[in-house]
Design a protein around this motif. Sequence first.
Motif, PDB file in Angstrom:
ATOM      1  N   ARG A 137      17.701   5.747  34.133  1.00 13.94           N
ATOM      2  CA  ARG A 137      16.743   4.645  34.265  1.00 13.94           C
ATOM      3  C   ARG A 137      16.530   4.019  32.895  1.00 13.94           C
ATOM      4  O   ARG A 137      16.373   4.730  31.904  1.00 13.94           O
ATOM      5  CB  ARG A 137      15.403   5.131  34.837  1.00 13.94           C
ATOM      6  N   ASN A 138      16.495   2.715  32.871  1.00 10.94           N
ATOM      7  CA  ASN A 138      16.383   2.009  31.592  1.00 10.94           C
ATOM      8  C   ASN A 138      14.996   2.208  30.993  1.00 10.94           C
ATOM      9  O   ASN A 138      13.983   2.027  31.662  1.00 10.94           O
ATOM     10  CB  ASN A 138      16.654   0.521  31.806  1.00 10.94           C
ATOM     11  N   ARG A 139      14.942   2.597  29.739  1.00 12.68           N
ATOM     12  CA  ARG A 139      13.669   2.739  29.036  1.00 12.68           C
ATOM     13  C   ARG A 139      13.906   2.709  27.535  1.00 12.68           C
ATOM     14  O   ARG A 139      15.041   2.870  27.051  1.00 12.68           O
ATOM     15  CB  ARG A 139      12.978   4.049  29.417  1.00 12.68           C
ATOM     16  N   VAL A 140      12.848   2.500  26.816  1.00 14.58           N
ATOM     17  CA  VAL A 140      12.916   2.507  25.357  1.00 14.58           C
ATOM     18  C   VAL A 140      13.131   3.934  24.867  1.00 14.58           C
ATOM     19  O   VAL A 140      12.485   4.862  25.326  1.00 14.58           O
ATOM     20  CB  VAL A 140      11.613   1.916  24.748  1.00 14.58           C
ATOM     21  N   GLY A 141      14.051   4.138  23.907  1.00 19.97           N
ATOM     22  CA  GLY A 141      14.274   5.451  23.300  1.00 19.97           C
ATOM     23  C   GLY A 141      15.285   6.319  24.021  1.00 19.97           C
ATOM     24  O   GLY A 141      15.513   7.470  23.627  1.00 19.97           O
ATOM     25  N   LEU A 142      15.925   5.791  25.093  1.00 17.46           N
ATOM     26  CA  LEU A 142      16.863   6.613  25.856  1.00 17.46           C
ATOM     27  C   LEU A 142      18.068   7.030  24.995  1.00 17.46           C
ATOM     28  O   LEU A 142      18.437   8.210  24.953  1.00 17.46           O
ATOM     29  CB  LEU A 142      17.342   5.841  27.088  1.00 17.46           C
ATOM     30  N   ILE A 143      18.691   6.073  24.298  1.00 17.54           N
ATOM     31  CA  ILE A 143      19.872   6.382  23.476  1.00 17.54           C
ATOM     32  C   ILE A 143      19.511   7.384  22.391  1.00 17.54           C
ATOM     33  O   ILE A 143      20.283   8.307  22.094  1.00 17.54           O
ATOM     34  CB  ILE A 143      20.437   5.082  22.853  1.00 17.54           C
ATOM     35  N   ARG A 144      18.329   7.227  21.806  1.00 21.97           N
ATOM     36  CA  ARG A 144      17.887   8.169  20.762  1.00 21.97           C
ATOM     37  C   ARG A 144      17.793   9.585  21.307  1.00 21.97           C
ATOM     38  O   ARG A 144      18.265  10.546  20.663  1.00 21.97           O
ATOM     39  CB  ARG A 144      16.519   7.713  20.240  1.00 21.97           C
ATOM     40  N   ASP A 145      17.201   9.741  22.506  1.00 23.78           N
ATOM     41  CA  ASP A 145      17.048  11.080  23.085  1.00 23.78           C
ATOM     42  C   ASP A 145      18.399  11.690  23.446  1.00 23.78           C
ATOM     43  O   ASP A 145      18.622  12.898  23.247  1.00 23.78           O
ATOM     44  CB  ASP A 145      16.165  10.999  24.335  1.00 23.78           C
ATOM     45  N   VAL A 146      19.314  10.878  23.975  1.00 25.78           N
ATOM     46  CA  VAL A 146      20.644  11.376  24.332  1.00 25.78           C
ATOM     47  C   VAL A 146      21.391  11.829  23.084  1.00 25.78           C
ATOM     48  O   VAL A 146      22.000  12.908  23.046  1.00 25.78           O
ATOM     49  CB  VAL A 146      21.449  10.280  25.071  1.00 25.78           C
ATOM     50  N   ALA A 147      21.362  11.010  22.026  1.00 26.10           N
ATOM     51  CA  ALA A 147      22.062  11.360  20.787  1.00 26.10           C
ATOM     52  C   ALA A 147      21.486  12.626  20.163  1.00 26.10           C
ATOM     53  O   ALA A 147      22.225  13.448  19.600  1.00 26.10           O
ATOM     54  CB  ALA A 147      21.976  10.196  19.803  1.00 26.10           C
ATOM     55  N   ALA A 148      20.154  12.809  20.276  1.00 32.18           N
ATOM     56  CA  ALA A 148      19.519  14.005  19.714  1.00 32.18           C
ATOM     57  C   ALA A 148      20.006  15.273  20.409  1.00 32.18           C
ATOM     58  O   ALA A 148      20.286  16.291  19.755  1.00 32.18           O
ATOM     59  CB  ALA A 148      17.998  13.880  19.832  1.00 32.18           C
ATOM     60  N   VAL A 149      20.144  15.240  21.739  1.00 34.05           N
ATOM     61  CA  VAL A 149      20.622  16.410  22.484  1.00 34.05           C
ATOM     62  C   VAL A 149      22.062  16.747  22.102  1.00 34.05           C
ATOM     63  O   VAL A 149      22.417  17.913  21.899  1.00 34.05           O
ATOM     64  CB  VAL A 149      20.507  16.157  24.002  1.00 34.05           C
ATOM     65  N   ILE A 150      22.892  15.719  21.984  1.00 40.56           N
ATOM     66  CA  ILE A 150      24.302  15.932  21.622  1.00 40.56           C
ATOM     67  C   ILE A 150      24.398  16.564  20.247  1.00 40.56           C
ATOM     68  O   ILE A 150      25.187  17.506  20.015  1.00 40.56           O
ATOM     69  CB  ILE A 150      25.072  14.601  21.677  1.00 40.56           C
ATOM     70  N   THR A 151      23.585  16.084  19.309  1.00 38.92           N
ATOM     71  CA  THR A 151      23.607  16.633  17.946  1.00 38.92           C
ATOM     72  C   THR A 151      23.089  18.063  17.921  1.00 38.92           C
ATOM     73  O   THR A 151      23.651  18.931  17.228  1.00 38.92           O
ATOM     74  CB  THR A 151      22.747  15.744  17.019  1.00 38.92           C
ATOM     75  N   ASP A 152      22.014  18.335  18.666  1.00 37.97           N
ATOM     76  CA  ASP A 152      21.424  19.678  18.673  1.00 37.97           C
ATOM     77  C   ASP A 152      22.405  20.741  19.141  1.00 37.97           C
ATOM     78  O   ASP A 152      22.394  21.877  18.659  1.00 37.97           O
ATOM     79  CB  ASP A 152      20.185  19.711  19.580  1.00 37.97           C
ATOM     80  N   ILE A 153      23.277  20.387  20.080  1.00 36.42           N
ATOM     81  CA  ILE A 153      24.191  21.387  20.640  1.00 36.42           C
ATOM     82  C   ILE A 153      25.425  21.573  19.763  1.00 36.42           C
ATOM     83  O   ILE A 153      26.285  22.411  20.055  1.00 36.42           O
ATOM     84  CB  ILE A 153      24.579  21.002  22.080  1.00 36.42           C
ATOM     85  N   GLY A 154      25.532  20.785  18.658  1.00 32.29           N
ATOM     86  CA  GLY A 154      26.629  20.957  17.720  1.00 32.29           C
ATOM     87  C   GLY A 154      27.892  20.205  18.081  1.00 32.29           C
ATOM     88  O   GLY A 154      28.990  20.587  17.650  1.00 32.29           O
ATOM     89  N   ILE A 155      27.788  19.131  18.846  1.00 32.22           N
ATOM     90  CA  ILE A 155      28.954  18.342  19.254  1.00 32.22           C
ATOM     91  C   ILE A 155      28.995  17.060  18.433  1.00 32.22           C
ATOM     92  O   ILE A 155      27.969  16.420  18.207  1.00 32.22           O
ATOM     93  CB  ILE A 155      28.895  18.023  20.754  1.00 32.22           C
ATOM     94  N   ASN A 156      30.195  16.698  17.977  1.00 29.26           N
ATOM     95  CA  ASN A 156      30.362  15.477  17.185  1.00 29.26           C
ATOM     96  C   ASN A 156      30.406  14.262  18.113  1.00 29.26           C
ATOM     97  O   ASN A 156      31.233  14.198  19.021  1.00 29.26           O
ATOM     98  CB  ASN A 156      31.650  15.559  16.361  1.00 29.26           C
TER      99      ASN A 156
END
Length: 814
Positions: free
Chosen positions: A742-761
């Motif tokens: 669902r479209n919302r403000v901050g979605l890309i930021r939250d997705v990128a944070a999860v990817i980084t946290d798990i150690g994936i480039n």
Amino acid sequence: MTINGFVNEHSVPQEFSEAVTYLLACLRQYMTASEIERVRGALQLALDTCIGISGPRPIPPLEHALAVTTILAQMHIDAVGVSAGLVFEAVDADQLSLLRIEQELGSATARVVGSMARLNILERQKQNVADGVASGQIAQVSGVRKAHDDREESSTKPRIREAMRKQQAETVRKMFIAMADDPRVVLLKLAYRLHAMRNMCQSSYQGDPQEMLTMALETREIYAPLAGRLGMSRVESELEDRAFQILEPDKFAWVQDIVELESKQWRSYVERVCGILRTEMDALGVKAEISGRVKHLYSFYKKIQRNADNVQDLDKLKDATDISQIHDLIAFRILVDSTPDCYIVLGHVHSLWKPKEGRIKDFVANPKPNGYSALHTTVFCLDDQLVEVQIRTFAMHEMAEYGVAMHWHYKDVGDHASASARELLTWLRQLAEWQRDLHSVNTSDTDFVEAIKDDIFQEQIFVFTPKGEVKDLPVGSTPLDFAYRVHTKIGDKCAGARIITQVGGDDGERLVTRMVPLDYELKSGEIVDIVTSRTAHPTRDWLIFARTAAAKSKIRRYIKTNERHINIQIGQERLDRELKAASIARGVEAMTEDAENWLCEEFHLDDFEDILSAIGADDIRPRAVVVKLTELWREHRELKESKENADLPVVLPNTSVKSTTAARLQVAGVSGLLTKLANCCCPLPGDEVIGFVSRGKGVIVHRADCQNIARFREQDRERIIAVNWVSMSQPRYLAPILITARNRVGLIRDVAAVITDIGINLMSINSHSHKNREQVLVTATLEVDNLEQLHRLFVRLEKVKDVLRVERDLGKPK
């Protein structure tokens, strides 16, 4: 003998003398002697030309002219408008020329009559079009009519509706253009419509029932809201009631019976409350005129219907209606001399009866754009009944009753116009510009009429600029609509908006500013400060955010002018990212002309910029282009290696396919053979895979469900070979993924944070909104260790707020 010193008795037939006398009495209530003298010439001209007109007219022309002009006089329209009403019937009957009107009555009167005549021609076309279409159908089926009656009727009705809708749209367009030049035109049009509706509601009327229904529906949808938009509440109420009587006669009769049955009780209640208010006003020393009334029938019906959850069936509505439980049906009006008196009276009313929270509206400090000013409050009155109290000055009351006509009565035009008059005239000009914009982008007639009803005449909200200017917009409008309402250039450069609100606290009220996105739904009373940027410009997503047809038409006009350039730029950026993520090339700039021409042939387009434009417009996915480029590279490499042809041009410089020299596979039971992973489906260790034997490059490994493998099975089945993973020592593998959310403000930021946290480039990430603007599709290319790591990431991503689905991008069409 003369009639009120006006016209010689020989000029006025006896049957019209009473109507002329009443008209003059109405005019003397608000016109000066010089204005009345001007009308005198128009009346004499009407008498000279209307008497004796023959033809199939349901109402004698002079009777019609006097009836319409009396309505105009009751609207308090000026001498120009009244004169135009008097002579129009003669012009319509071809008994009087516009040139003579201009010579005897002036150019302003001639201009109004000329505009009205053009509108009347369109009205006749609309009324005759049904007969014309039907006659054509009858002529075509002459001789076999009985055998095909039903079929012909079913095919004729849509054509009639379409033709009538086209004529209606053209009439409305012409009316808005005429309104921008001189709003007296629409006042004359409203007077004619009101007179027609009064005639149709008479029991003796013998008109065509279908024509009555058509006119009544048009009155409800177009003319009554237009009168309201122009501040003419008296005309609006009567038009609504007349249309209600014709369109829904059973419901009208039921509501009328209720009002008559309850009127005795309500009359007693109104007299009691008015008596209390008069006593209190006398004690305060405030000169006031007090009255009470039950809301008009259609408004009463809508109130009943809302209380019954919008039930349409009359029997069910009767069962669901309890009149004793319906409040706020009675309204009281207090008229005073000055604005300070309005606030004194308001305070005293609240000391008498408790006000209902949230129902106090100050239209004196913040008038509506149509000039309406008053104080509104709803209180728990005698017997704990909820009633509305409206407090106005006498001047405010005249403006509320007669609306736009009062601007001419007080000469409220030009450089000396009041703020409300300037705002109204600006709205009229914007209305004409807006309808021209709709016409220029080829809006269909049906869409145009629907836009009129939905955009201009529906419930409005009132928001403010930082300078305090009031802007009215339909409910549901966004900052984009507000920006374009202020100015087209502001809208085109809109990058966001700040909402300024007042917040109360222990230390008093303070202003709070917050940023809101372009799709934020504005609320009445908010102060909106538009943030602009030199780099901002309209995109197709703005059409989803915008609510009003005026804003959408300007966005479409910008896109139409600049669309190709914008789409090429967006398409190049998307394809560039996809090429680099897939390691196919250094980017779009590195592609050769041969590759671009080949892609044009594959996608059946004329040049490479068409491909980039299609990618930018979401007609072609960049992934599909990358897959085709991969095929092209493979074919040329195979051809080059098999023929050892050194002259073969290199199509894609610096291209590479991810090698699996470290990730060994077992091909047909044998290990150590040359294998490479396909870029079209990006297989990962753990996927079910299959190989394709390539000349000179070994075995290209695909996922078993890859679309290219399905094609290879049809064309080169003998080159398909079984493969299995044996070991996985390659450090990283490319894995494109798709995220639907669902479209919302901050979605890309939250997705990128999860990817980084798990150690994936994270190699790249992109997004675009769906057509309904509620969802967004995020595409990302990752470097992962194995399939298990990707699955762990999917579990984490699916827990992110508003994420609906996560999946691998396998190059399949979505």
